[in-house]
Design a protein around this motif. Structure first.
Motif: not given
Length: 196
Positions: A18, A25, A80, A102-104, A106-107, A110-111, A137
């Motif tokens: 992480c 990023e 996170i 932030q839930h991995l 969910v992210e 989205k991606e 999810t």
């Protein structure tokens, strides 16, 4: 200036993956040598493993809550949870966290949606694959998913909990998971790592 980020660590390897991801990023978004301020806290992973082994997800949630305090007190704007192993407890702790989390899964959904993906392969520790976290999810995002069958799943679980959590990466273990092992109950998984 980027928002300060708090990492709530499970395993050392999850947090270790992480941290550089956030840094890289940051460079992409903020320029050379630039990233958000990062705070991290963790318990010994053995505490998580003991709770998980006892199917005590409330205990895992308590550990996540406890580890959320130091990054929040250090000024993190959001948190996170680093690592998949403790995600089945995320819903039990999210509302208690002192900052948004932030839930991995969910992210990831989205991606995947932004990339117009219709199906994802989910690989990870057995309890993650067997838990409805990713299934629910991804289903709610309209994305299908596949997981390996029982035998490859158990072999992958051994690879994750033995060599990977000891920072022994794939080279000596690449032969333990064969390409055909990733064949799910229906369809095939696409992987980015050709060693698997």
């Amino acid at each position: 200036m980027a928002q300060p980020i708090g990492i709530v660590a499970g395993s050392a390897e999850g947090a270790a993956l992480c941290y550089p991801t956030i840094c890289l990023e940051g460079v992409d978004r903020l320029g050379p040598h630039n990233h958000a301020e990062i705070s991290i806290d963790s318990h010994a992973f053995a505490e998580d493993v003991n709770c998980i082994g006892a199917n005590d997800w409330a205990g895992v949630a308590d550990l996540l809550f406890s580890s959320s305090q130091k990054p929040a007190n250090a000024g993190a704007d959001f948190l996170i949870a680093a690592g998949n192993t403790n995600y089945p407890a995320f819903d039990l702790v999210e509302q208690r966290w002192p900052r948004p989390g932030q839930h991995l899964a969910v992210e990831m959904a989205k991606e995947a949606k932004s990339c117009h993906s219709k199906r994802l392969g989910v690989l990870g520790a057995s309890q993650l694959i067997e838990d409805p976290v990713y299934r629910d999810t991804l289903n709610s995002a309209g994305i299908d998913h596949r997981v390996p069958g029982d035998e490859p799943r158990q072999r992958l679980n051994r690879i994750i909990f033995d060599p990977l959590l000891k920072a022994e990466f794939l080279a000596p273990h690449a032969g333990q998971l064969h390409r055909d092992d990733a064949r799910p109950e229906r369809g095939r998984l696409r992987r980015r790592n050709p060693e698997l």
